[in-house]
Structures are given as structure tokens and as C-alpha cells.
Design a protein around this motif. Structure first.
Motif, PDB file in Angstrom:
ATOM      1  N   GLU A   1     -10.181  11.659 -11.199  1.00 12.38           N
ATOM      2  CA  GLU A   1     -10.750  10.308 -11.210  1.00 12.38           C
ATOM      3  C   GLU A   1      -9.823   9.313 -11.908  1.00 12.38           C
ATOM      4  O   GLU A   1     -10.161   8.707 -12.919  1.00 12.38           O
ATOM      5  CB  GLU A   1     -12.123  10.331 -11.872  1.00 12.38           C
ATOM      6  N   PHE A   2      -8.636   9.169 -11.358  1.00 14.65           N
ATOM      7  CA  PHE A   2      -7.686   8.196 -11.895  1.00 14.65           C
ATOM      8  C   PHE A   2      -7.033   7.459 -10.734  1.00 14.65           C
ATOM      9  O   PHE A   2      -7.062   7.920  -9.585  1.00 14.65           O
ATOM     10  CB  PHE A   2      -6.634   8.867 -12.785  1.00 14.65           C
ATOM     11  N   THR A   3      -6.460   6.289 -11.042  1.00 14.00           N
ATOM     12  CA  THR A   3      -5.991   5.405  -9.972  1.00 14.00           C
ATOM     13  C   THR A   3      -4.678   4.717 -10.331  1.00 14.00           C
ATOM     14  O   THR A   3      -4.286   4.626 -11.493  1.00 14.00           O
ATOM     15  CB  THR A   3      -7.026   4.308  -9.675  1.00 14.00           C
ATOM     16  N   VAL A   4      -4.034   4.216  -9.294  1.00 18.38           N
ATOM     17  CA  VAL A   4      -2.910   3.279  -9.399  1.00 18.38           C
ATOM     18  C   VAL A   4      -3.463   1.902  -9.051  1.00 18.38           C
ATOM     19  O   VAL A   4      -4.086   1.733  -7.998  1.00 18.38           O
ATOM     20  CB  VAL A   4      -1.783   3.651  -8.418  1.00 18.38           C
ATOM     21  N   ASN A   5      -3.251   0.922  -9.926  1.00 21.95           N
ATOM     22  CA  ASN A   5      -3.824  -0.418  -9.736  1.00 21.95           C
ATOM     23  C   ASN A   5      -2.720  -1.464  -9.606  1.00 21.95           C
ATOM     24  O   ASN A   5      -1.892  -1.607 -10.508  1.00 21.95           O
ATOM     25  CB  ASN A   5      -4.711  -0.800 -10.911  1.00 21.95           C
ATOM     26  N   VAL A   6      -2.751  -2.215  -8.514  1.00 25.34           N
ATOM     27  CA  VAL A   6      -1.781  -3.282  -8.275  1.00 25.34           C
ATOM     28  C   VAL A   6      -2.551  -4.553  -7.938  1.00 25.34           C
ATOM     29  O   VAL A   6      -3.304  -4.583  -6.953  1.00 25.34           O
ATOM     30  CB  VAL A   6      -0.841  -2.931  -7.098  1.00 25.34           C
ATOM     31  N   ALA A   7      -2.379  -5.607  -8.743  1.00 27.48           N
ATOM     32  CA  ALA A   7      -3.109  -6.861  -8.515  1.00 27.48           C
ATOM     33  C   ALA A   7      -2.148  -8.034  -8.476  1.00 27.48           C
ATOM     34  O   ALA A   7      -1.177  -8.087  -9.237  1.00 27.48           O
ATOM     35  CB  ALA A   7      -4.143  -7.083  -9.616  1.00 27.48           C
ATOM     36  N   LEU A   8      -2.433  -8.981  -7.599  1.00 29.41           N
ATOM     37  CA  LEU A   8      -1.742 -10.262  -7.606  1.00 29.41           C
ATOM     38  C   LEU A   8      -2.672 -11.287  -8.246  1.00 29.41           C
ATOM     39  O   LEU A   8      -3.799 -11.485  -7.780  1.00 29.41           O
ATOM     40  CB  LEU A   8      -1.377 -10.701  -6.186  1.00 29.41           C
TER      41      LEU A   8
ATOM     42  N   PHE B   1      -5.560 -10.577  -4.782  1.00 29.54           N
ATOM     43  CA  PHE B   1      -5.219  -9.432  -3.939  1.00 29.54           C
ATOM     44  C   PHE B   1      -5.144  -8.208  -4.835  1.00 29.54           C
ATOM     45  O   PHE B   1      -4.642  -8.290  -5.966  1.00 29.54           O
ATOM     46  CB  PHE B   1      -3.869  -9.656  -3.250  1.00 29.54           C
ATOM     47  N   GLY B   2      -5.651  -7.086  -4.346  1.00 26.39           N
ATOM     48  CA  GLY B   2      -5.600  -5.882  -5.167  1.00 26.39           C
ATOM     49  C   GLY B   2      -5.573  -4.618  -4.342  1.00 26.39           C
ATOM     50  O   GLY B   2      -6.142  -4.557  -3.244  1.00 26.39           O
ATOM     51  N   ILE B   3      -4.892  -3.603  -4.897  1.00 27.54           N
ATOM     52  CA  ILE B   3      -4.863  -2.257  -4.325  1.00 27.54           C
ATOM     53  C   ILE B   3      -5.277  -1.288  -5.413  1.00 27.54           C
ATOM     54  O   ILE B   3      -4.759  -1.341  -6.536  1.00 27.54           O
ATOM     55  CB  ILE B   3      -3.450  -1.878  -3.841  1.00 27.54           C
ATOM     56  N   VAL B   4      -6.213  -0.416  -5.095  1.00 25.75           N
ATOM     57  CA  VAL B   4      -6.619   0.671  -5.983  1.00 25.75           C
ATOM     58  C   VAL B   4      -6.415   1.970  -5.205  1.00 25.75           C
ATOM     59  O   VAL B   4      -7.082   2.193  -4.186  1.00 25.75           O
ATOM     60  CB  VAL B   4      -8.092   0.536  -6.421  1.00 25.75           C
ATOM     61  N   HIS B   5      -5.501   2.806  -5.669  1.00 26.40           N
ATOM     62  CA  HIS B   5      -5.200   4.057  -4.961  1.00 26.40           C
ATOM     63  C   HIS B   5      -5.542   5.237  -5.860  1.00 26.40           C
ATOM     64  O   HIS B   5      -5.107   5.296  -7.015  1.00 26.40           O
ATOM     65  CB  HIS B   5      -3.719   4.106  -4.583  1.00 26.40           C
TER      66      HIS B   5
ATOM     67  N   ILE C   1       0.840  -1.201   0.000  1.00 25.63           N
ATOM     68  CA  ILE C   1       0.000   0.000   0.000  1.00 25.63           C
ATOM     69  C   ILE C   1       0.876   1.252   0.000  1.00 25.63           C
ATOM     70  O   ILE C   1       0.618   2.212  -0.737  1.00 25.63           O
ATOM     71  CB  ILE C   1      -0.954  -0.008   1.212  1.00 25.63           C
ATOM     72  N   LYS C   2       1.919   1.236   0.811  1.00 28.13           N
ATOM     73  CA  LYS C   2       2.850   2.366   0.844  1.00 28.13           C
ATOM     74  C   LYS C   2       3.459   2.590  -0.540  1.00 28.13           C
ATOM     75  O   LYS C   2       3.590   3.729  -1.006  1.00 28.13           O
ATOM     76  CB  LYS C   2       3.952   2.111   1.874  1.00 28.13           C
ATOM     77  N   GLY C   3       3.813   1.501  -1.220  1.00 26.67           N
ATOM     78  CA  GLY C   3       4.382   1.614  -2.558  1.00 26.67           C
ATOM     79  C   GLY C   3       3.405   2.173  -3.569  1.00 26.67           C
ATOM     80  O   GLY C   3       3.774   2.959  -4.444  1.00 26.67           O
ATOM     81  N   ALA C   4       2.128   1.785  -3.456  1.00 27.95           N
ATOM     82  CA  ALA C   4       1.105   2.328  -4.356  1.00 27.95           C
ATOM     83  C   ALA C   4       0.917   3.829  -4.121  1.00 27.95           C
ATOM     84  O   ALA C   4       0.739   4.599  -5.071  1.00 27.95           O
ATOM     85  CB  ALA C   4      -0.210   1.582  -4.161  1.00 27.95           C
ATOM     86  N   VAL C   5       0.959   4.233  -2.854  1.00 26.17           N
ATOM     87  CA  VAL C   5       0.828   5.654  -2.534  1.00 26.17           C
ATOM     88  C   VAL C   5       2.029   6.435  -3.074  1.00 26.17           C
ATOM     89  O   VAL C   5       1.875   7.544  -3.615  1.00 26.17           O
ATOM     90  CB  VAL C   5       0.682   5.853  -1.012  1.00 26.17           C
ATOM     91  N   GLU C   6       3.212   5.855  -2.972  1.00 22.92           N
ATOM     92  CA  GLU C   6       4.407   6.515  -3.507  1.00 22.92           C
ATOM     93  C   GLU C   6       4.313   6.664  -5.025  1.00 22.92           C
ATOM     94  O   GLU C   6       4.701   7.696  -5.582  1.00 22.92           O
ATOM     95  CB  GLU C   6       5.656   5.734  -3.115  1.00 22.92           C
ATOM     96  N   ALA C   7       3.780   5.650  -5.688  1.00 25.75           N
ATOM     97  CA  ALA C   7       3.571   5.757  -7.135  1.00 25.75           C
ATOM     98  C   ALA C   7       2.565   6.864  -7.434  1.00 25.75           C
ATOM     99  O   ALA C   7       2.718   7.626  -8.395  1.00 25.75           O
ATOM    100  CB  ALA C   7       3.094   4.418  -7.698  1.00 25.75           C
ATOM    101  N   GLY C   8       1.533   6.954  -6.601  1.00 21.91           N
ATOM    102  CA  GLY C   8       0.559   8.036  -6.757  1.00 21.91           C
ATOM    103  C   GLY C   8       1.195   9.397  -6.575  1.00 21.91           C
ATOM    104  O   GLY C   8       0.849  10.358  -7.285  1.00 21.91           O
ATOM    105  N   ASN C   9       2.136   9.514  -5.647  1.00 24.38           N
ATOM    106  CA  ASN C   9       2.828  10.782  -5.455  1.00 24.38           C
ATOM    107  C   ASN C   9       3.670  11.151  -6.672  1.00 24.38           C
ATOM    108  O   ASN C   9       3.786  12.328  -7.030  1.00 24.38           O
ATOM    109  CB  ASN C   9       3.712  10.716  -4.208  1.00 24.38           C
ATOM    110  N   ALA C  10       4.253  10.133  -7.321  1.00 24.67           N
ATOM    111  CA  ALA C  10       4.998  10.386  -8.549  1.00 24.67           C
ATOM    112  C   ALA C  10       4.072  10.909  -9.652  1.00 24.67           C
ATOM    113  O   ALA C  10       4.450  11.775 -10.447  1.00 24.67           O
ATOM    114  CB  ALA C  10       5.705   9.104  -9.007  1.00 24.67           C
TER     115      ALA C  10
END
Length: 279
Positions: free
Chosen positions: A107-114, A122-126, A17-26
Motif C-alpha cells: 500500500e504505497f505509491t509514487v505521487n506526481v503533481a503539477l 494534474f496528478g498521477i498516483v501509481h 505516466i510511463k515515467g511514474a511507472v518506471e519510478a515504481g519499478n525502481a
């Protein structure tokens, strides 16, 4: 490796989750400046934010799970001959909703799925501008993080026809005649327009009942949010077969038409069949 349910333990989940947020900051670093847009071979837009997020996510995953292969929208040229050997892999959309990013509507997101044996487990949508993160894991539930608070989310029961309007999510930028036909066959309903994979998350948290996607998408557009929806008790179904959407089953990474639901109901199933028959 451990089984899918135990592979993502609490410390790894927190790091992801921290990594997804960091990608969002980029992404936000580009969002707040001048946006330069290129066009990919499939005529979809590409910005420096897509690439910055991609690089951030890949570096993070290679550090945390070096033995798990990665497929990203920005590295989507990996052959099926190689991909078909993967039992488990990461599937990324570094910036889902590039058109919304360009419009600067947030209205855009970072998507990470296993993906494990074809299913998103498993999935993260940030959503960087909204400051909101949805995540879920098979067998462990779905959650929403917002303003420093984490709450468990669940799909809602579909209201009885006539008692309350159904809430139908539609794409902000990609409509279709099939979607209009589908809605014509429903009981009283309200429509909500939204960009990116946030649409699926609205169903996951019970703010919407249905999201019919009767237009093209790719597997990286949906996999992370599908994991959140299923962890929240809902389903993401092939619109024709009503079987769960799967990944990595063929050379193409295009999805079939699909529908996201909290629960099945003959009324919307009938409307869906009519909409598909008119294609």
C-alpha cells in the motif's frame, strides 16, 4: 507556456505516466531485496527506494519539462523565498507510504503533481505492487489504469442516511482521537483502512465516501491525489475552513487537517466540527 488545462497534452500525459511507472519499478527492485531503513531529521523513515524513485522522477521531468521547477520530498530544503516565485511547479512524493513499504503490504505509491498558482491541476498516483495508476487533470477528467485497461472514474453520490452504510477511509498507520470522534457523529458506516495516497483515490473512484485526515501530512503526500479527486468531481478541503487545500502558501509544507469528499453533507460537516472542537 500554455494554460494549465492545455499544458498536459495527451503525449505528455502518456510520457509522465510511463515515467511514474518506471519510478515504481525502481522501487520494486529494492522492495524485492533487503530493505535498509534510515531515519530522517523529522524521524520519518527513508529507504534506498525513496531515493531511487526520486532520481528517476527528477531525470524524467527535467527531460520532459526542463523549464518547470521541481519540489520533491527528497529535496524539500528549497527555501520559501525561492518557492514563492514559482507560478507552476512539479511536486513529488517519490514513495508515499514508506511505513507500508517497510511492512511489505503493497500500500504505497509514487505521487506526481503539477501545481499551478497554489492548486494541484494534474496528478498521477501509481501503486507499483498493485499495478494500478490513477491520474486526473483539471477540466479533463480522472482515470484509472489497471491490467492494461483505462477507465474513467467519478466520485459517487453520498448515500442517504439509513439507506446504505457510508464508507469511511482511515489511515493504516496513523490514527487519531479526532478521527474516532468524527466517526461517532456519523450515520451507519463502514471503515476501510488503507495506506498512502490510495485513500484519496478510493474516494475519487467511488469506492469510499469520505477520508478525514485529522493528523499531520505534508503537501507532497496529498497534491497528486487531490488533483485526481477534483478531476473526478470531488473535493479536498481544509477541515476548519472547508476551503480547497492549497500548496506553497507559506514556509512550512505541512497541510492543515483536511477531509476528502465526493459531496458535502451537513451530517458529516457537523461531526467534523465536533471532532475539531475537542482538540
Amino acid at each position: 507556456m500554455n494554460d494549465s488545462k492545455s499544458f498536459i497534452d495527451a503525449p505528455l500525459c502518456e510520457a509522465l505516466i510511463k515515467g511514474a511507472v518506471e519510478a515504481g519499478n525502481a522501487i520494486l527492485a529494492v522492495y524485492e531485496g533487503d530493505i535498509r531503513v534510515e531515519t530522517k531529521d523529522d524521524d520519518s523513515p527513508l529507504t534506498q527506494a525513496d531515493l531511487a524513485s526520486h532520481r528517476s522522477l527528477v531525470a524524467m521531468l527535467q527531460r520532459l519539462t526542463p523549464d518547470v521547477p521541481i519540489l520533491s520530498e527528497e529535496s524539500g530544503d528549497i527555501s520559501y523565498a525561492e518557492r514563492r516565485e514559482w507560478q507552476r511547479y512539479w511536486l513529488l512524493d517519490p514513495l508515499d507510504g514508506t511505513k507500508e513499504f517497510i511492512k511489505r503490504n503493497g500500500e504505497f505509491t509514487v505521487n506526481v503533481a503539477l501545481i499551478d498558482q497554489g492548486g494541484p491541476v494534474f496528478g498521477i498516483v501509481h501503486a507499483p505492487v498493485l499495478g494500478t495508476t490513477w491520474y486526473g487533470q483539471q477540466g479533463k477528467g480522472a482515470f484509472k489504469q489497471e491490467r492494461g485497461e483505462t477507465t474513467e472514474i467519478r466520485v459517487r453520490a453520498l448515500p442517504e442516511a439509513g439507506s446504505e452504510a457510508w464508507k469511511i477511509v482511515g489511515s493504516r498507520s496513523h490514527g487519531s482521537s479526532e478521527f474516532e470522534t468524527f466517526c461517532e457523529g456519523l450515520p451507519e458506516h463502514e471503515r476501510v483502512s488503507m495506506g498512502s495516497s490510495i485513500k484519496l483515490c478510493l474516494v475519487a473512484e467511488g469506492k469510499a465516501d469520505l477520508y478525514p485526515r485529522l493528523a499531520p501530512t505534508s503537501e507532497w503526500d496529498t497534491a497528486a491525489a487531490q488533483a485526481v479527486v477534483t478531476a473526478a468531481g470531488g473535493e479536498v478541503l481544509n477541515a476548519e475552513t472547508l476551503e480547497p487545500l492549497l500548496c506553497n502558501q507559506q514556509e512550512s509544507v505541512l497541510n492543515p487537517f483536511f477531509i476528502v469528499c465526493g459531496q458535502r453533507n451537513e451530517r458529516w460537516i457537523d461531526a467534523l466540527q465536533v471532532a475539531l472542537s475537542n482538540r
